[in-house]
Write a protein that holds these residues in place. Structure first.
Motif, PDB file in Angstrom:
ATOM      1  N   ALA A 285      32.241  -5.950  13.283  1.00 21.40           N
ATOM      2  CA  ALA A 285      33.226  -7.012  13.054  1.00 21.40           C
ATOM      3  C   ALA A 285      32.860  -7.831  11.827  1.00 21.40           C
ATOM      4  O   ALA A 285      33.722  -8.192  11.023  1.00 21.40           O
ATOM      5  CB  ALA A 285      33.320  -7.913  14.282  1.00 21.40           C
ATOM      6  N   LEU A 286      31.574  -8.134  11.668  1.00 20.44           N
ATOM      7  CA  LEU A 286      31.126  -8.942  10.533  1.00 20.44           C
ATOM      8  C   LEU A 286      31.410  -8.239   9.208  1.00 20.44           C
ATOM      9  O   LEU A 286      31.819  -8.866   8.232  1.00 20.44           O
ATOM     10  CB  LEU A 286      29.634  -9.242  10.674  1.00 20.44           C
ATOM     11  CG  LEU A 286      28.995 -10.206   9.683  1.00 20.44           C
ATOM     12  CD1 LEU A 286      27.841 -10.943  10.346  1.00 20.44           C
ATOM     13  CD2 LEU A 286      28.472  -9.474   8.456  1.00 20.44           C
TER      14      LEU A 286
ATOM     15  N   ALA B  16      26.481  -5.025  22.151  1.00 19.13           N
ATOM     16  CA  ALA B  16      26.999  -6.283  21.616  1.00 19.13           C
ATOM     17  C   ALA B  16      26.657  -6.429  20.138  1.00 19.13           C
ATOM     18  O   ALA B  16      27.477  -6.891  19.330  1.00 19.13           O
ATOM     19  CB  ALA B  16      26.436  -7.464  22.409  1.00 19.13           C
ATOM     20  N   LEU B  17      25.437  -6.037  19.753  1.00 22.19           N
ATOM     21  CA  LEU B  17      25.027  -6.105  18.350  1.00 22.19           C
ATOM     22  C   LEU B  17      25.862  -5.154  17.501  1.00 22.19           C
ATOM     23  O   LEU B  17      26.274  -5.505  16.384  1.00 22.19           O
ATOM     24  CB  LEU B  17      23.547  -5.768  18.219  1.00 22.19           C
ATOM     25  CG  LEU B  17      22.982  -5.734  16.796  1.00 22.19           C
ATOM     26  CD1 LEU B  17      23.108  -7.099  16.129  1.00 22.19           C
ATOM     27  CD2 LEU B  17      21.525  -5.282  16.812  1.00 22.19           C
ATOM     28  N   TYR B  18      26.119  -3.972  18.019  1.00 22.63           N
ATOM     29  CA  TYR B  18      26.940  -2.990  17.295  1.00 22.63           C
ATOM     30  C   TYR B  18      28.326  -3.561  17.015  1.00 22.63           C
ATOM     31  O   TYR B  18      28.828  -3.466  15.885  1.00 22.63           O
ATOM     32  CB  TYR B  18      27.037  -1.718  18.128  1.00 22.63           C
ATOM     33  CG  TYR B  18      28.031  -0.700  17.603  1.00 22.63           C
ATOM     34  CD1 TYR B  18      27.725   0.095  16.495  1.00 22.63           C
ATOM     35  CD2 TYR B  18      29.266  -0.533  18.221  1.00 22.63           C
ATOM     36  CE1 TYR B  18      28.633   1.031  16.016  1.00 22.63           C
ATOM     37  CE2 TYR B  18      30.177   0.403  17.747  1.00 22.63           C
ATOM     38  CZ  TYR B  18      29.857   1.182  16.647  1.00 22.63           C
ATOM     39  OH  TYR B  18      30.761   2.092  16.173  1.00 22.63           O
TER      40      TYR B  18
ATOM     41  N   PHE C 176      35.529   0.007  13.742  1.00 20.11           N
ATOM     42  CA  PHE C 176      35.742   1.382  14.200  1.00 20.11           C
ATOM     43  C   PHE C 176      36.719   1.445  15.378  1.00 20.11           C
ATOM     44  O   PHE C 176      37.404   2.428  15.571  1.00 20.11           O
ATOM     45  CB  PHE C 176      34.412   2.025  14.598  1.00 20.11           C
ATOM     46  CG  PHE C 176      33.491   2.245  13.428  1.00 20.11           C
ATOM     47  CD1 PHE C 176      33.853   3.088  12.389  1.00 20.11           C
ATOM     48  CD2 PHE C 176      32.268   1.607  13.357  1.00 20.11           C
ATOM     49  CE1 PHE C 176      33.011   3.301  11.309  1.00 20.11           C
ATOM     50  CE2 PHE C 176      31.414   1.817  12.283  1.00 20.11           C
ATOM     51  CZ  PHE C 176      31.792   2.662  11.255  1.00 20.11           C
ATOM     52  N   GLY C 177      36.744   0.381  16.166  1.00 12.59           N
ATOM     53  CA  GLY C 177      37.683   0.338  17.277  1.00 12.59           C
ATOM     54  C   GLY C 177      37.183   0.961  18.566  1.00 12.59           C
ATOM     55  O   GLY C 177      37.893   0.950  19.579  1.00 12.59           O
ATOM     56  N   ASP C 178      35.945   1.521  18.560  1.00 13.29           N
ATOM     57  CA  ASP C 178      35.437   2.123  19.789  1.00 13.29           C
ATOM     58  C   ASP C 178      34.976   1.072  20.786  1.00 13.29           C
ATOM     59  O   ASP C 178      34.866   1.353  21.981  1.00 13.29           O
ATOM     60  CB  ASP C 178      34.298   3.099  19.478  1.00 13.29           C
ATOM     61  CG  ASP C 178      33.220   2.480  18.598  1.00 13.29           C
ATOM     62  OD1 ASP C 178      33.506   1.455  17.940  1.00 13.29           O
ATOM     63  OD2 ASP C 178      32.101   3.019  18.553  1.00 13.29           O
TER      64      ASP C 178
END
Length: 263
Positions: free
Chosen positions: A185-186, A178-180, A191-193
């Motif tokens: 996003a921020l 979730a942090l990743y 990356f879209g993964d």
């Protein structure tokens, strides 16, 4: 001024002194609340990587009881209980209490307690004490507060991502996932993964990008603009001045800024 009402009034006076007083005991009490908040957040992060058993659920319950006691104490000493209940921060506390006392209601929502840490840091008494106790905080207050705002936002949005996705999205298995997603996003890296599912997930992504970038830019603005010194002008009240200022830029009055000298 006492609260009246016999034992209840004396109890209210003692609690009010702890939450709003300026004694050494009150300062230690509020620092204790801040430390408790940070321990709670660390616990929620750590337990996101494992399955919750009886031990974790018991600790959850202990945290929930302490948070509930703090909430009831603040409600008890509030001069306007109805107004207190209508505050957004009050409902954040209610959600976090429910998340600890009833894990099935959504354990991830415990991350919302980080908002309460921000509220504590923004109280006048604690900010004033931080300035007195920590010269580094006094010198770099704006930078530290801006950084805290950004970190708090990241924690809260990560908590929302985890709470709304970890049971339905196979890409979100723990807090690190979730942090990743929140960080990518921020920073609009994307990356879209990992992608969030459903309408709620898309709305969370939009909020992260819009408000996260705004907070990041605010931190950058504070970091790169010329540093200011906080010293209220006794004539006009202007608070921030250049570090080497002798006169107030607003009214021209002489100001006396304590300094250890420029290197």
């Amino acid at each position: 001024m006492t609260g009246g009402g016999g034992k209840a009034g004396r109890l209210k006076d003692r609690l009010r002194a702890l939450y709003t007083g300026s004694t050494a005991r009150a300062h230690k009490f509020r620092y204790g609340l801040l430390i408790f908040d940070l321990v709670t957040i660390a616990f929620v992060i750590a337990t996101s990587f494992s399955h919750h058993g009886p031990v974790v659920e018991s600790i959850d319950a202990v945290f929930g009881v302490v948070i509930l006691a703090d909430f009831l104490a603040r409600l008890f000493i509030s001069p306007q209980p109805l107004r207190f209940m209508l505050r957004p921060m009050t409902w954040v506390d209610i959600v976090s209490i429910a998340s600890f006392l009833a894990p099935l209601a959504g354990e991830g929502l415990g991350f919302l307690r980080v908002l309460r840490t921000l509220r504590l840091l923004r109280t006048y008494q604690l900010l004033g004490r931080l300035r007195v106790d920590f010269p580094v905080f006094r010198k770099h207050e704006e930078v530290i507060v801006a950084a805290i705002n950004l970190v708090v936002f990241m924690f809260v949005m990560t908590g929302l991502v985890y709470a709304t996705q970890f049971q339905t999205n196979p890409q979100i298995g723990n807090y690190a996932d979730a942090l990743y997603f929140t960080v990518t996003a921020l920073t609009t890296t994307g990356f879209g993964d990992i992608t969030l599912q459903g309408t709620v997930g898309r709305l969370i992504s939009v909020v992260v990008m819009i408000f996260g970038v705004t907070l990041f830019l605010r931190l950058a603005q504070v970091l790169f603009r010329p540093s200011k010194v906080r010293e209220p002008c006794k004539t006009c009240g202007l608070v921030l001045h250049d570090a080497d200022a002798v006169h107030c830029k607003h009214c021209g009055a002489v100001i006396h800024i304590e300094t250890e000298g420029q290197e």
